[in-house]
Design a protein around this motif. Structure first.
Motif, PDB file in Angstrom:
ATOM      1  N   UNK A 292       4.111  -0.017  11.008  1.00 37.74           N
ATOM      2  CA  UNK A 292       4.478  -1.386  11.375  1.00 37.74           C
ATOM      3  C   UNK A 292       5.903  -1.322  11.903  1.00 37.74           C
TER       4      UNK A 292
ATOM      5  N   UNK B  40      -5.387  -0.629   6.073  1.00 33.53           N
ATOM      6  CA  UNK B  40      -4.432   0.424   5.686  1.00 33.53           C
ATOM      7  C   UNK B  40      -3.089  -0.186   5.281  1.00 33.53           C
ATOM      8  N   UNK B  41      -2.720  -1.235   5.979  1.00 31.62           N
ATOM      9  CA  UNK B  41      -1.400  -1.833   5.724  1.00 31.62           C
ATOM     10  C   UNK B  41      -1.444  -2.673   4.451  1.00 31.62           C
TER      11      UNK B  41
ATOM     12  N   UNK C 220      -5.800   8.704   7.294  1.00 32.09           N
ATOM     13  CA  UNK C 220      -5.495   7.734   8.349  1.00 32.09           C
ATOM     14  C   UNK C 220      -4.203   7.014   8.023  1.00 32.09           C
TER      15      UNK C 220
ATOM     16  N   UNK D  83     -12.001   2.119   8.452  1.00 30.55           N
ATOM     17  CA  UNK D  83     -11.149   1.062   7.912  1.00 30.55           C
ATOM     18  C   UNK D  83     -10.155   0.642   8.986  1.00 30.55           C
TER      19      UNK D  83
ATOM     20  N   UNK E 117      -0.971   4.134   9.428  1.00 35.13           N
ATOM     21  CA  UNK E 117      -0.620   2.998  10.285  1.00 35.13           C
ATOM     22  C   UNK E 117       0.871   2.769  10.181  1.00 35.13           C
TER      23      UNK E 117
ATOM     24  N   UNK F 132      -0.531   1.571  -0.169  1.00 40.17           N
ATOM     25  CA  UNK F 132      -0.610   2.703   0.749  1.00 40.17           C
ATOM     26  C   UNK F 132       0.734   3.039   1.394  1.00 40.17           C
ATOM     27  N   UNK F 133       1.769   2.339   0.977  1.00 37.72           N
ATOM     28  CA  UNK F 133       3.085   2.524   1.599  1.00 37.72           C
ATOM     29  C   UNK F 133       3.607   3.950   1.381  1.00 37.72           C
TER      30      UNK F 133
ATOM     31  N   UNK G 209      -9.300   8.821   3.319  1.00 36.63           N
ATOM     32  CA  UNK G 209     -10.679   8.325   3.314  1.00 36.63           C
ATOM     33  C   UNK G 209     -11.574   9.450   2.850  1.00 36.63           C
TER      34      UNK G 209
ATOM     35  N   UNK H  24      -6.910  -1.179  10.830  1.00 37.47           N
ATOM     36  CA  UNK H  24      -5.471  -1.033  10.577  1.00 37.47           C
ATOM     37  C   UNK H  24      -5.009  -1.974   9.463  1.00 37.47           C
TER      38      UNK H  24
ATOM     39  N   UNK I  19      -4.111   3.513  18.014  1.00 40.34           N
ATOM     40  CA  UNK I  19      -4.114   3.206  16.575  1.00 40.34           C
ATOM     41  C   UNK I  19      -4.883   4.224  15.739  1.00 40.34           C
TER      42      UNK I  19
ATOM     43  N   UNK J 196       7.877   1.053   9.240  1.00 41.10           N
ATOM     44  CA  UNK J 196       7.288   1.174   7.903  1.00 41.10           C
ATOM     45  C   UNK J 196       5.968   1.915   8.072  1.00 41.10           C
ATOM     46  N   UNK J 197       5.703   2.880   7.190  1.00 43.50           N
ATOM     47  CA  UNK J 197       4.506   3.719   7.357  1.00 43.50           C
ATOM     48  C   UNK J 197       3.562   3.545   6.171  1.00 43.50           C
ATOM     49  N   UNK J 198       2.287   3.452   6.474  1.00 46.97           N
ATOM     50  CA  UNK J 198       1.244   3.372   5.450  1.00 46.97           C
ATOM     51  C   UNK J 198       0.244   4.502   5.677  1.00 46.97           C
ATOM     52  N   UNK J 199      -0.356   4.965   4.596  1.00 46.52           N
ATOM     53  CA  UNK J 199      -1.297   6.074   4.725  1.00 46.52           C
ATOM     54  C   UNK J 199      -2.412   5.940   3.699  1.00 46.52           C
ATOM     55  N   UNK J 200      -3.653   6.237   4.111  1.00 50.78           N
ATOM     56  CA  UNK J 200      -4.782   6.262   3.159  1.00 50.78           C
ATOM     57  C   UNK J 200      -5.586   7.537   3.354  1.00 50.78           C
TER      58      UNK J 200
END
Lengths: 258, 76
Positions: free
Chosen positions: B9, A11-12, B5, A6, B7, A16-17, B74, A8, B49, B68-72
């Motif tokens: 910003x 994910x954003x 994973x 997936x 990301x 998912x925050x 998988x 970037x 990345x 700002x942090x995002x997470x998933x």
């Protein structure tokens, strides 16, 4: 090992925050130097106030020093005290409005130099306030002069060869002094140089806010900080220097919790 | 096994390029850009990345709250 890769942008997404700027901290860019510990502590205060949902019930007292503009960044009620007089002002506010959370935000030049008397007497009276004390061992705003908290051998613009004990006396460890007072309930010393330390500091400040409503005395959270501009170092170099030199003098941990 | 994973910003206009997030990142994701923002600071950006795990360490140590942090998670 190529899994569903997936990108970037996938994910954003809002769902998912995991971390964002707390809403109590407004969008004004902070005037602090790059890497200044003040920013982290402001952010922690904003997070705590948001999480405890006390934005309408908290009153801060800004000091004189770099943090004099704290009211520009935190979206809460604020007062600004004369140099060193924040605990006196906080005393008045807390006594008039005991249902409010009242905290002072002071640097070492404000709390441990010109405001020593106010600090000690407010703590001795056991005022139910929170004192956030940023100790970077220097007068940051005025150009890095020696403060009472400057440690032995530390260079500043008024002691360019390092603090000499025989000439300038010993560094003032005011938090250790406050532990001995009957009026203090919670005294702790923390730092914000790593993410683990930031989390611990957040817990300490949160505890101090809760304690301030229980009517059992003053809560003091000292945060050993860096002033990389005043110390003439890079932000990460200042953090390393702090760990190596400040921590032996200002040891981290809870000093009093009753 | 689930793989995590993340990301981040970075608010590049708010960033002051202090480098604290870069040294704090456990997986060496971040780096300072060669470009500058309108104030002349080399802002932080995600260089590696794919290495980000969304641990938020960078965001915790950031003095200017610009991350700002995002997470998933998988599956498989």
């Amino acid at each position: 090992m190529s899994q569903t890769n997936s990108s970037i942008n996938e994910i954003i997404k809002p769902e998912n925050l995991v971390y964002k700027k707390p809403s109590v901290l407004n969008d004004n860019p902070m005037h602090y130097c790059p890497g200044c510990s003040h920013g982290v502590v402001h952010k922690l205060l904003a997070e705590i106030i948001g999480e405890m949902d006390i934005q309408e019930d908290v009153i801060g007292i800004a000091p004189v020093g770099c943090a004099v503009f704290a009211y520009k960044y935190l979206d809460i009620d604020f007062q600004q005290a004369a140099h060193g007089r924040a605990p006196a002002l906080a005393t008045a506010i807390k006594r008039l409005m005991p249902e409010k959370y009242v905290f002072t935000y002071q640097g070492d030049g404000d709390l441990a130099a010109i405001g020593t008397s106010e600090t000690i007497h407010a703590c001795n009276r056991g005022e139910n306030i929170v004192i956030i004390y940023i100790n970077n061992g220097i007068y940051g705003m005025t150009g890095g002069q020696m403060a009472p908290t400057t440690i032995e051998g530390m260079k500043s613009s008024t002691c360019p060869f390092g603090r000499d004990i025989s000439l300038n006396g010993y560094p003032l460890n005011i938090t250790d002094l406050l532990v001995r007072l009957e009026g203090t309930r919670y005294v702790t010393r923390q730092s914000v140089h790593t993410s683990a330390a930031v989390r611990k500091t957040k817990k300490a400040i949160q505890k101090a806010f809760v304690y301030s409503m229980e009517g059992k005395g003053t809560s003091i959270v000292e945060i050993v900080s860096t002033c990389n501009s005043g110390w003439k170092m890079t932000p990460e170099g200042a953090n390393d220097w702090m760990v190596e030199n400040m921590f032996p003098v200002y040891s981290i941990g809870d000093l009093k919790d009753i | 096994m689930a793989k995590i994973k993340g990301a981040v910003v970075v608010d590049t206009e708010r960033c002051k390029g202090c480098n604290l997030c870069v040294v704090a990142c456990p997986t060496n994701v971040l780096a300072l850009a060669t470009q500058v923002n309108s104030k002349g600071y080399n802002y932080s950006y995600m260089e590696q990345e794919n290495a980000c795990v969304g641990c938020s360490t960078c965001a915790f140590v950031c003095p200017d709250a610009c991350i700002t942090v995002y997470k998933v998670k998988l599956d498989k």
